[in-house]
Design a protein around this motif. Structure first.
Motif, PDB file in Angstrom:
ATOM      1  N   UNK A   1      33.321  48.957  43.131  1.00  0.00           N
ATOM      2  CA  UNK A   1      33.702  47.945  42.089  1.00  0.00           C
ATOM      3  C   UNK A   1      34.941  48.526  41.184  1.00  0.00           C
ATOM      4  N   UNK A   2      35.030  49.697  41.054  1.00  0.00           N
ATOM      5  CA  UNK A   2      35.984  50.132  40.197  1.00  0.00           C
ATOM      6  C   UNK A   2      37.283  50.285  41.094  1.00  0.00           C
ATOM      7  N   UNK A   3      37.216  50.155  42.355  1.00  0.00           N
ATOM      8  CA  UNK A   3      38.306  50.139  43.238  1.00  0.00           C
ATOM      9  C   UNK A   3      38.820  51.384  43.902  1.00  0.00           C
ATOM     10  N   UNK A   4      39.189  51.418  45.113  1.00  0.00           N
ATOM     11  CA  UNK A   4      39.455  52.710  45.920  1.00  0.00           C
ATOM     12  C   UNK A   4      40.903  52.602  46.415  1.00  0.00           C
ATOM     13  N   UNK A   5      41.614  53.651  45.908  1.00  0.00           N
ATOM     14  CA  UNK A   5      43.265  53.764  46.593  1.00  0.00           C
ATOM     15  C   UNK A   5      43.341  54.301  47.652  1.00  0.00           C
ATOM     16  N   UNK A   6      44.171  53.752  48.541  1.00  0.00           N
ATOM     17  CA  UNK A   6      44.241  54.137  50.143  1.00  0.00           C
ATOM     18  C   UNK A   6      45.673  54.303  50.244  1.00  0.00           C
ATOM     19  N   UNK A   7      46.407  55.163  50.557  1.00  0.00           N
ATOM     20  CA  UNK A   7      47.785  55.470  50.749  1.00  0.00           C
ATOM     21  C   UNK A   7      48.438  54.933  51.716  1.00  0.00           C
ATOM     22  N   UNK A   8      47.976  54.312  53.100  1.00  0.00           N
ATOM     23  CA  UNK A   8      48.556  54.178  54.120  1.00  0.00           C
ATOM     24  C   UNK A   8      47.611  53.111  54.926  1.00  0.00           C
ATOM     25  N   UNK A   9      48.192  52.485  55.784  1.00  0.00           N
ATOM     26  CA  UNK A   9      47.448  51.839  56.936  1.00  0.00           C
ATOM     27  C   UNK A   9      46.470  52.418  57.489  1.00  0.00           C
TER      28      UNK A   9
END
Length: 135
Positions: free
Chosen positions: A115-123
């Protein structure tokens, strides 16, 4: 006595083989039915977002975007019973697509994190992350 023991052993092995075959057939049919239900549900849902894409076609989409706009990272957020995938560039978020998940299979911690969001750096990180929640 020996013939009886051999018969019992053969009957046991036959029962085990039948049980394994039945289990495999049930598993295969269940997977097919679930896949068909998901396909029907996806077709029946109204299109609320721009375009629905799969992680496999995301590589092609990223290659097209590479020529137009460089992105900084992906963001994955929980949107009802779906994961919304966004791309961030220059501080702005752009919606890409959604992935259907089974929210009742998630722990409370996972729900709060998504819900807060997950940050992912690449594909590759995005693809692996989505596979954990959609398979």
């Amino acid at each position: 006595m020996l013939k009886t023991s051999v018969r019992i052993l053969l009957l046991f092995l036959f029962t085990v083989c039948v049980a394994l075959a039945t289990g495999f057939a049930t598993y295969t049919v269940t997977r097919r039915v679930i896949a068909e239900q998901n396909a029907v549900a996806a077709e029946a849902e109204p299109k609320q977002h721009t375009e629905t894409t799969t992680p496999t076609s995301l590589k092609k989409q990223e290659e097209q975007k590479d020529t137009a706009v460089q992105f900084e990272y992906y963001i994955v957020r929980l949107m009802g019973d779906e994961l919304g995938v966004y791309v961030s560039h220059s501080g702005d978020e752009e919606f890409l697509y959604t992935e259907k998940i089974y929210k009742n299979n998630l722990s409370q911690r996972d729900i709060e994190l998504l819900e807060s969001g997950v940050r992912l750096e690449d594909t590759p990180a995005l693809t692996g992350f989505l596979e954990n929640f959609t398979s």
